[in-house]
Every structure is written in C-alpha cells, then in structure tokens.
Design an enzyme around this catalytic site. Sequence first.
Site, PDB file in Angstrom:
ATOM      1  N   TYR A  69       0.849  -1.192   0.000  1.00  5.20           N
ATOM      2  CA  TYR A  69       0.000   0.000   0.000  1.00  5.20           C
ATOM      3  C   TYR A  69       0.884   1.241   0.000  1.00  5.20           C
ATOM      4  O   TYR A  69       1.540   1.541   0.990  1.00  5.20           O
ATOM      5  CB  TYR A  69      -0.917   0.019   1.225  1.00  5.20           C
ATOM      6  CG  TYR A  69      -1.911  -1.115   1.314  1.00  5.20           C
ATOM      7  CD1 TYR A  69      -2.228  -1.899   0.210  1.00  5.20           C
ATOM      8  CD2 TYR A  69      -2.537  -1.402   2.518  1.00  5.20           C
ATOM      9  CE1 TYR A  69      -3.142  -2.932   0.304  1.00  5.20           C
ATOM     10  CE2 TYR A  69      -3.455  -2.436   2.626  1.00  5.20           C
ATOM     11  CZ  TYR A  69      -3.752  -3.200   1.515  1.00  5.20           C
ATOM     12  OH  TYR A  69      -4.658  -4.228   1.628  1.00  5.20           O
ATOM     13  N   PHE A 223     -21.940  -4.379  -5.878  1.00  3.49           N
ATOM     14  CA  PHE A 223     -23.397  -4.451  -5.840  1.00  3.49           C
ATOM     15  C   PHE A 223     -23.971  -4.021  -7.191  1.00  3.49           C
ATOM     16  O   PHE A 223     -23.524  -3.037  -7.783  1.00  3.49           O
ATOM     17  CB  PHE A 223     -23.958  -3.522  -4.759  1.00  3.49           C
ATOM     18  CG  PHE A 223     -23.937  -4.090  -3.375  1.00  3.49           C
ATOM     19  CD1 PHE A 223     -25.114  -4.240  -2.659  1.00  3.49           C
ATOM     20  CD2 PHE A 223     -22.755  -4.459  -2.763  1.00  3.49           C
ATOM     21  CE1 PHE A 223     -25.113  -4.752  -1.376  1.00  3.49           C
ATOM     22  CE2 PHE A 223     -22.729  -4.961  -1.475  1.00  3.49           C
ATOM     23  CZ  PHE A 223     -23.917  -5.118  -0.778  1.00  3.49           C
TER      24      PHE A 223
END
Length: 293
Positions: A69, A223
């Site tokens: 990261y 979603f």
Amino acid sequence: MSTSPASPAPLPGGTWTLGDLTVTRFGYGAMQLAGPWVMGPPADHDGALAVLREAVALGITHIDTADAYGPHVTNRLIREALHPYADSLHIVTKVGAVRDERGGWPPARRPDDLRRAVDHNLENLGLETLDLVNLRLGDAQGPRPGSLAEALGTLVELQQQGLIRHLGVSNATAEQVAEARSIAPIVCVQNMYNLAHRQDDELIDELAEQGVAYVPFFPLGGFSPLQSSALTAVASRLDATPMSVALAWLLQRSPNILLIPGTSSVAHLRENVAGAALPLSEEDLAELDGIGR
C-alpha cells in the site's frame, strides 16, 4: 483529585482469537490512508496519523495493512502514529503482490519476493516479528486456481525463523484454503464477501466450526443497481446508512467474521463503529439475505 481516563466503550462484536492473539472483531483496514489509487502519500499526513490513533483510542486491536500500500506508505504511517505498539495491538499484513509504476498489483510469490516483502514489512513497521502474515493469491480480478505449496512453504520457513507468528491466506479459493491448512496452521482467510457476493457462505460456516477467522473485504463492493436499491431501502427503514447495515449484517452473519473497514476520516471511522452495532431483527436479516440470493 485526579481521574483516570475513561475506558473506551466495548466495540461491536466482541473479540476473536487468532491463534494465541485476541483481537477485536471490529478492526481497521489501513489501505485508504495511502494516496489516490493506493499510491503515494496521503494528502493529509496529520489526518492519517489521527485516524490510526483514534482507532486505538476506540479500543480497536486489529489493524490490517500491507507494505504494497503506497508502496510502504501505510506501514510507515502506522509506525509513526503508534510505535512502540501496545501489547494488545496486533498488526496483520499481506505479502504476495507488489505495485508497479502503472498502479497495478502484479503477483510476487516467488521465494525471494516473499522474503523481501517480509523484510520490508518488518522494517517499515518497526517490528522483529510480524503477528500475522496473509499470503495473497490470485490477482486484482479475484482468486485463481493453482497450488500455493511453494509460496506458503516459504512463509512457513520464515515462521520457523521467528519472523512470522501466524499465517493466513487472502484472495483464495476454497481448494487453496484446504491445501493451505494441510501444510500449516492457518488462523484466518481474507476474501471478498458481502451481502451481494455470497460465494464463500459454505466456507465461512466450515471455518467457523474449525475456529478459523474469516475477514471479508469490500463490504459494499460489486453491488448491482438493484441490489444497492434493496440495501438502501432497508437502511432507510432503519434510519441508518447502507454501510452501517452492511457491516452489522456481516458481524451477525457468523461469529468468526472480523471486520476491517477502511477510511481516512476520524468522523467516518466513528460512524463505522457505531454503524456496525446496529441491531438487526430476524425480519431485517431475512430481507437482507435475499439481496445476494
């Protein structure tokens, strides 16, 4: 008359044991502390430090990170904000992927890659032993079939050398989880899972029976518009945010699920903690279960 500082309120979900490490089921994922697209430093360095310190102040004892990261950014922020670490705080990291100059996540699972990654994590976190290292498999698109024996064997060697305390796998198929557990004790599995993506339902239940943690990432990822509308409708009825409902559902889905929602905002961190404590009725749960079916 002096008074001692108040203890933080209990976090939603209580605790779980990773091997011999007790952690709060509500944890914190540090990925969003890096710059845009998880590259470079944060726009607000002091704000990033404040989020990490607030996480600990709230009682969180499980921070998830990776030296990829930034790269190196979040681990160095964690060290700056929290080192020397409290005995109760446990930092979980990942190896098996790096960042390239285009912001990609190419696999890096050869023995030399993994040894280098463990060394970087130790150096940038300021540790002599990493509490828990997850071997990241697959690629940015998801899990991919294939043996993990060589890569996990390298981590087992580093564990035997005292550089790693516990092992886990990330972005793994059920078959890879089974293979990993045949090679060494595995204390957690970290995969994408949420209300809309229920592909690991059977695996979660199996791991719960065996006392192995399951750590879902992307609690609102992937979603469809219809699924998002269904979640929003439930959230509106409960006077809550969709994220709160999604986190609360995960905590109530199974006792071995640990949460690591990420944020770069102190206010949002507090909202996530409060949201995960949202009580869901049997009727709420039944309606939510229909989203991913």
